[in-house]
Scaffold this motif. Sequence first.
Motif, short mmCIF file in Angstrom:
data_model
loop_
_atom_site.label_atom_id
_atom_site.label_comp_id
_atom_site.label_asym_id
_atom_site.label_seq_id
_atom_site.Cartn_x
_atom_site.Cartn_y
_atom_site.Cartn_z
N THR A 198 0.81 -1.23 0.00
CA THR A 198 0.00 0.00 0.00
C THR A 198 0.84 1.28 0.00
N HIS A 199 2.17 1.15 0.12
CA HIS A 199 2.99 2.34 0.36
C HIS A 199 2.95 3.34 -0.80
N TYR A 200 3.01 2.86 -2.03
CA TYR A 200 3.00 3.79 -3.16
C TYR A 200 1.71 4.60 -3.18
N ASP A 201 0.59 3.95 -2.93
CA ASP A 201 -0.68 4.67 -2.89
C ASP A 201 -0.70 5.67 -1.73
N GLU A 202 -0.13 5.28 -0.60
CA GLU A 202 -0.07 6.20 0.54
C GLU A 202 0.78 7.42 0.22
N THR A 203 1.87 7.22 -0.52
CA THR A 203 2.71 8.33 -0.92
C THR A 203 1.98 9.25 -1.89
N ARG A 204 1.25 8.66 -2.82
CA ARG A 204 0.46 9.47 -3.76
C ARG A 204 -0.63 10.26 -3.03
N GLU A 205 -1.16 9.68 -1.97
CA GLU A 205 -2.18 10.39 -1.18
C GLU A 205 -1.62 11.63 -0.52
N LEU A 206 -0.32 11.67 -0.29
CA LEU A 206 0.33 12.88 0.24
C LEU A 206 0.37 13.99 -0.80
N GLY A 207 0.13 13.64 -2.08
CA GLY A 207 0.15 14.63 -3.16
C GLY A 207 1.26 14.44 -4.16
N PHE A 208 2.25 13.59 -3.84
CA PHE A 208 3.35 13.35 -4.77
C PHE A 208 2.85 12.61 -6.02
N GLU A 209 3.43 12.94 -7.16
CA GLU A 209 3.31 12.06 -8.32
C GLU A 209 4.44 11.05 -8.20
N LEU A 210 4.11 9.78 -8.16
CA LEU A 210 5.10 8.72 -7.97
C LEU A 210 5.08 7.80 -9.18
N LEU A 211 6.26 7.64 -9.80
CA LEU A 211 6.43 6.75 -10.94
C LEU A 211 7.36 5.62 -10.53
N THR A 212 6.87 4.40 -10.62
CA THR A 212 7.72 3.26 -10.33
C THR A 212 8.75 3.09 -11.45
N THR A 213 9.71 2.20 -11.23
CA THR A 213 10.67 1.89 -12.29
C THR A 213 9.94 1.39 -13.53
N ASP A 214 8.94 0.56 -13.36
CA ASP A 214 8.17 0.07 -14.51
C ASP A 214 7.49 1.22 -15.24
N ASP A 215 6.95 2.18 -14.50
CA ASP A 215 6.33 3.35 -15.13
C ASP A 215 7.34 4.13 -15.96
N VAL A 216 8.52 4.35 -15.38
CA VAL A 216 9.54 5.14 -16.06
C VAL A 216 10.05 4.41 -17.30
N LYS A 217 10.21 3.10 -17.19
CA LYS A 217 10.74 2.33 -18.32
C LYS A 217 9.81 2.36 -19.53
N LYS A 218 8.55 2.65 -19.32
CA LYS A 218 7.60 2.74 -20.43
C LYS A 218 7.69 4.06 -21.17
N LEU A 219 8.42 5.01 -20.60
CA LEU A 219 8.55 6.34 -21.19
C LEU A 219 9.94 6.52 -21.79
N SER A 220 10.04 7.32 -22.83
CA SER A 220 11.36 7.75 -23.28
C SER A 220 11.87 8.82 -22.33
N ALA A 221 13.16 9.11 -22.39
CA ALA A 221 13.70 10.17 -21.55
C ALA A 221 13.04 11.51 -21.86
#
Length: 327
Positions: free
Chosen positions: A192-215
Amino acid sequence: MYRPLFEKGKPGFAGIRTFMHLPHVQELDQVDYAVIGNPFDTGASYAVGTRFGPSAIREMSQRIRPTNPAQGIDTSEYLSGIDYGDLTVFPGYIEQTYEIIQEQLKPIYDKGIVPIILGGDHSISYPHVKAAAEKYGPISLVHFDSHSDAWKHIDEKRKFGHGSMFWHGAMEGWIDTGSSIQMGMRGTSSLTHYDETRELGFELLTTDDVKKLSAVELCSRIKERVADRPVFLTFDIDFLDPVFAPGTGTPEVGGFTTYEALQMIRGLAGIRLVGCDLVEVLPDRDPTRVTALNAAYIAFEFITLLALHRRSALDAAGIKQSAAVQE
């Protein structure tokens, strides 16, 4: 005007080990950026030894010249920089160290100087970013890491550490979470930690999220997030895969290459950078010293971002390069 001190005919391995051969100066007039060591690791939860990170990074920076061909700029033509030395810290006393770090950074920020701080464990970002917020107001955080470091503290007797400082920043209001972004999170965290961090207002991208994007796509997303707000850039070396950064205290497999990291940082040209730190280099775990080498080059990319921002401002004002730097 302070520039790296490369003497003709003198080998790069000679001389006192300041970062990139910058002059060791503590006078703050006519200074644009200051490289500062913070040799504190009392906030570490697993392996200690990052107190030796600043000296290792300085050692491995000796071959770095102020020119950045990939970005098409000689940073020394636009910026006056110094190696300020190390901050005073109190090993074993985290809250007292936070207080004295903020006191020491205040004159840096008051002069409009951008600190580039070499850690040290990541807990030191607490006073780094808080000192920036005292000058500029709530700060947009751009955070490269394999951990969010936004865990709620365990209890009042153990409030601070290298996994909780951005939770404190969000709760205390000196981080503007609505314009902040964290990238690279992975490992065996709470479900649940990533969701809890997002609830603080942060945009959080996991490694998998980042790997799907180009630089380019990632950096566009970051720039849209922070807009023209004051930004503190924090880079935990464990953002890199342990193959590229074995010398760190909490490595996580499946990370990024050095090349990927450099492309991401280079793509941030144009953001309003008011401070940055690079943390969690633990040299005793890496006899090859490649971790400190990679850290040194990443820190140089921070300097390049500042130089590019200065050049853009001068171009917009119609000021020629020759007039940008006064001897």
